[in-house]
Design a protein around this motif. Structure first.
Motif, PDB file in Angstrom:
ATOM      1  N   GLU A   1       1.856  19.785 -24.651  1.00 53.82           N
ATOM      2  CA  GLU A   1       2.418  19.350 -23.396  1.00 53.82           C
ATOM      3  C   GLU A   1       2.927  20.506 -22.576  1.00 53.82           C
ATOM      4  O   GLU A   1       2.880  20.469 -21.376  1.00 53.82           O
ATOM      5  N   GLU A   2       3.190  21.417 -23.276  1.00 51.12           N
ATOM      6  CA  GLU A   2       3.845  22.540 -22.517  1.00 51.12           C
ATOM      7  C   GLU A   2       2.562  23.800 -22.254  1.00 51.12           C
ATOM      8  O   GLU A   2       3.111  24.905 -21.679  1.00 51.12           O
ATOM      9  N   PHE A   3       1.427  23.354 -22.619  1.00 53.84           N
ATOM     10  CA  PHE A   3       0.244  24.529 -22.287  1.00 53.84           C
ATOM     11  C   PHE A   3       0.272  24.586 -20.598  1.00 53.84           C
ATOM     12  O   PHE A   3      -0.013  23.462 -20.087  1.00 53.84           O
ATOM     13  N   PRO A   4       0.120  26.014 -20.411  1.00 55.45           N
ATOM     14  CA  PRO A   4       0.065  26.272 -18.719  1.00 55.45           C
ATOM     15  C   PRO A   4      -1.291  25.958 -18.499  1.00 55.45           C
ATOM     16  O   PRO A   4      -1.912  27.023 -18.117  1.00 55.45           O
TER      17      PRO A   4
ATOM     18  N   SER B   1      -1.717  28.022 -14.447  1.00 57.00           N
ATOM     19  CA  SER B   1      -0.631  29.293 -14.080  1.00 57.00           C
ATOM     20  C   SER B   1      -1.412  30.630 -14.664  1.00 57.00           C
ATOM     21  O   SER B   1      -0.892  31.617 -14.575  1.00 57.00           O
ATOM     22  N   GLY B   2      -2.594  30.833 -14.875  1.00 55.29           N
ATOM     23  CA  GLY B   2      -3.302  32.242 -15.200  1.00 55.29           C
ATOM     24  C   GLY B   2      -3.297  32.119 -16.534  1.00 55.29           C
ATOM     25  O   GLY B   2      -2.334  31.843 -17.197  1.00 55.29           O
ATOM     26  N   ILE B   3      -3.827  33.535 -16.892  1.00 52.58           N
ATOM     27  CA  ILE B   3      -3.955  34.079 -18.403  1.00 52.58           C
ATOM     28  C   ILE B   3      -2.503  34.465 -19.020  1.00 52.58           C
ATOM     29  O   ILE B   3      -2.374  34.307 -19.916  1.00 52.58           O
ATOM     30  N   VAL B   4      -1.613  35.237 -18.074  1.00 51.36           N
ATOM     31  CA  VAL B   4      -0.447  35.677 -18.693  1.00 51.36           C
ATOM     32  C   VAL B   4       0.319  34.445 -19.136  1.00 51.36           C
ATOM     33  O   VAL B   4       0.955  34.779 -20.065  1.00 51.36           O
ATOM     34  N   PRO B   5       0.856  33.479 -18.443  1.00 49.18           N
ATOM     35  CA  PRO B   5       1.463  32.497 -18.981  1.00 49.18           C
ATOM     36  C   PRO B   5       0.796  31.825 -20.038  1.00 49.18           C
ATOM     37  O   PRO B   5       1.719  31.524 -21.132  1.00 49.18           O
ATOM     38  N   ILE B   6      -0.359  31.874 -20.322  1.00 47.89           N
ATOM     39  CA  ILE B   6      -1.159  31.280 -21.611  1.00 47.89           C
ATOM     40  C   ILE B   6      -0.887  32.121 -22.693  1.00 47.89           C
ATOM     41  O   ILE B   6      -0.726  31.839 -23.786  1.00 47.89           O
ATOM     42  N   LYS B   7      -0.791  33.589 -22.506  1.00 44.66           N
ATOM     43  CA  LYS B   7      -0.697  34.583 -23.530  1.00 44.66           C
ATOM     44  C   LYS B   7       0.715  34.262 -23.823  1.00 44.66           C
ATOM     45  O   LYS B   7       1.050  34.555 -25.042  1.00 44.66           O
ATOM     46  N   GLU B   8       1.608  34.466 -23.088  1.00 42.23           N
ATOM     47  CA  GLU B   8       3.050  34.128 -23.205  1.00 42.23           C
ATOM     48  C   GLU B   8       3.370  32.757 -24.333  1.00 42.23           C
ATOM     49  O   GLU B   8       3.926  32.589 -25.170  1.00 42.23           O
TER      50      GLU B   8
ATOM     51  N   LEU C   1       0.929  31.363 -26.166  1.00 44.85           N
ATOM     52  CA  LEU C   1       0.409  31.622 -27.517  1.00 44.85           C
ATOM     53  C   LEU C   1       1.400  32.319 -28.210  1.00 44.85           C
ATOM     54  O   LEU C   1       1.623  32.213 -29.487  1.00 44.85           O
ATOM     55  N   GLU C   2       2.219  33.327 -27.528  1.00 41.22           N
ATOM     56  CA  GLU C   2       2.842  34.220 -28.378  1.00 41.22           C
ATOM     57  C   GLU C   2       4.070  33.610 -28.961  1.00 41.22           C
ATOM     58  O   GLU C   2       4.404  33.944 -30.099  1.00 41.22           O
ATOM     59  N   HIS C   3       4.532  32.599 -28.232  1.00 43.95           N
ATOM     60  CA  HIS C   3       5.544  31.632 -28.758  1.00 43.95           C
ATOM     61  C   HIS C   3       5.362  30.370 -29.596  1.00 43.95           C
ATOM     62  O   HIS C   3       6.162  29.732 -30.011  1.00 43.95           O
ATOM     63  N   SER C   4       4.103  30.436 -29.624  1.00 45.16           N
ATOM     64  CA  SER C   4       3.713  28.711 -29.980  1.00 45.16           C
ATOM     65  C   SER C   4       3.828  28.985 -31.745  1.00 45.16           C
ATOM     66  O   SER C   4       3.258  30.011 -32.048  1.00 45.16           O
ATOM     67  N   GLN C   5       4.374  28.068 -32.306  1.00 43.33           N
ATOM     68  CA  GLN C   5       4.360  27.643 -33.700  1.00 43.33           C
ATOM     69  C   GLN C   5       3.428  26.640 -34.145  1.00 43.33           C
ATOM     70  O   GLN C   5       3.705  25.546 -34.228  1.00 43.33           O
ATOM     71  N   SER C   6       2.063  27.025 -34.195  1.00 44.83           N
ATOM     72  CA  SER C   6       1.143  26.142 -34.665  1.00 44.83           C
ATOM     73  C   SER C   6       1.356  25.429 -36.015  1.00 44.83           C
ATOM     74  O   SER C   6       1.573  26.423 -36.851  1.00 44.83           O
ATOM     75  N   SER C   7       1.206  24.128 -35.946  1.00 45.94           N
ATOM     76  CA  SER C   7       1.480  23.560 -37.457  1.00 45.94           C
ATOM     77  C   SER C   7       0.353  23.968 -38.379  1.00 45.94           C
ATOM     78  O   SER C   7       0.533  23.453 -39.662  1.00 45.94           O
ATOM     79  N   VAL C   8      -0.661  24.243 -37.979  1.00 50.15           N
ATOM     80  CA  VAL C   8      -2.000  24.616 -38.702  1.00 50.15           C
ATOM     81  C   VAL C   8      -2.096  26.098 -38.960  1.00 50.15           C
ATOM     82  O   VAL C   8      -2.907  26.601 -39.583  1.00 50.15           O
ATOM     83  N   ASN C   9      -1.123  26.681 -38.360  1.00 50.28           N
ATOM     84  CA  ASN C   9      -1.479  28.385 -38.644  1.00 50.28           C
ATOM     85  C   ASN C   9      -0.586  28.676 -39.885  1.00 50.28           C
ATOM     86  O   ASN C   9       0.455  28.573 -39.814  1.00 50.28           O
ATOM     87  N   ARG C  10      -1.097  28.997 -40.822  1.00 51.37           N
ATOM     88  CA  ARG C  10      -0.737  29.676 -42.076  1.00 51.37           C
ATOM     89  C   ARG C  10      -0.530  31.109 -42.230  1.00 51.37           C
ATOM     90  O   ARG C  10       0.168  31.602 -43.223  1.00 51.37           O
TER      91      ARG C  10
END
Length: 327
Positions: free
Chosen positions: A302-305, A308-315, A317-326
């Protein structure tokens, strides 16, 4: 003459795929992430994945419970690990560095080849988890085997990733329209749909020129094009406005590129051959992997931008804590 093929909802969670006079029953797959992957972990492959890793560096970066799922040759070649369906390659998503996964995600959501796809430089994602499907085939072309392949591709990709694919009798209300038939038939359909790029694609095939949608993408990633890929074309012409894609292919290509094509309906384009995902341009992966779950989780957060362009998307992803990322 052509035959309409529909995926019809039954009571409860059962679904049935009807193709003319053929019927194929299958269980509906929900977004049961844990159940799916616990079961998948029990399936190992003894075939080499042709992927090699520095096992010592993996041991420094990954927890033991992740690394113990995989086996390697002395030279680092991956020889065994979890697969997501029988006959699938090893899903080595958990072995990859998270920065590589993020880079692949960005490539996929921005992937667009002008002159093949209709590029508008915007990120797309579906507004609903329900993706009505309309299948239309040339008369005498679509048989029971083809019906099973369509059904299997949907179950292994969209349904597994948490999207419903109900039948839709009205082509104008579908979010996925699938045309299956001969090259002549497909070219006529692209012409009727005023799909310029699709028409040009099949016109090239009619002239026996070795240029195709997947061929150009494979050339972009320097991968040899399989002959069986020749007919596959995914039109994104109506995606931005109507949330709809249209897939055109011959029945012989169903088991090769339909799964990959379906991912365009979610907003994902082709990724390079080094990533274990159905979006992989080589077509090696036909069932949703851990990485595909990660891609969907990121894009449909829901918070995916989205605008807003690629810079907010990279930000993000940087702060995302994916539940499937081990990692």
């Amino acid at each position: 003459m052509e035959r309409d093929s529909v995926l019809t909802n039954l009571k409860g969670d059962a679904k049935i795929l009807y193709v003319g006079n053929f019927g194929l029953v299958g269980a509906a797959v929900r977004s049961l992430f844990l159940t799916f992957f616990l079961a998948a972990m029990l399936l190992d492959t003894s075939h080499s994945s042709a992927q090699s890793f520095d096992v010592e560096k993996l041991a420094e970066r990954l927890p033991p419970q992740v690394l113990e799922k995989f086996q390697f040759e002395d030279n680092g070649e991956l020889i065994s690990g979890p697969v997501r369906a029988r006959g699938e390659p090893i899903d080595y998503s958990e072995l990859l560095d998270v920065e590589l996964l993020k880079s692949g995600f960005l490539d996929s959501i921005y992937s667009c080849v002008e002159g093949i796809h209709y590029c508008d430089q915007t990120i797309f994602r579906q507004s609903s988890k329900s993706l009505p499907l309309k299948v239309i085939s040339e008369d005498g072309i679509f048989d029971l085997d083809a019906a099973e392949l369509v059904h299997e591709a949907i179950l292994r990709t969209l349904a597994t990733l948490g999207f419903e694919v109900p039948a839709e009798a009205d082509e104008n209300k579908s979010r996925i329209t699938l045309y299956i038939g001969s090259i002549d038939y497909l070219q006529d359909k692209t012409k009727a749909q005023s799909d310029r790029y699709g028409f040009e694609h099949f016109e090239r095939l009619q002239k026996n020129r070795p240029i195709s949608l997947v061929g150009q993408l494979l050339d972009r990633f320097q991968i040899e094009e399989p002959d069986d890929y020749r007919s596959c074309y995914v039109s994104t012409r109506e995606r931005a406005e109507l949330d709809r894609i249209t897939i055109y292919l011959e029945p012989n290509d169903l088991d090769i590129c339909l799964a990959h094509s379906l991912m365009y309906s979610l907003g994902f384009g082709a990724t390079g051959a080094n990533l274990p995902t159905v979006t992989n341009v080589s077509g090696r992966f036909q069932a949703a992997t851990l990485l595909d779950f990660m891609f969907v989780e990121w894009l449909y957060d829901e918070e995916f931008p989205t605008s807003s362009g690629i810079v907010p998307i990279k930000e993000f992803l940087e702060h995302s804590q994916s539940s499937v990322n081990r990692n």
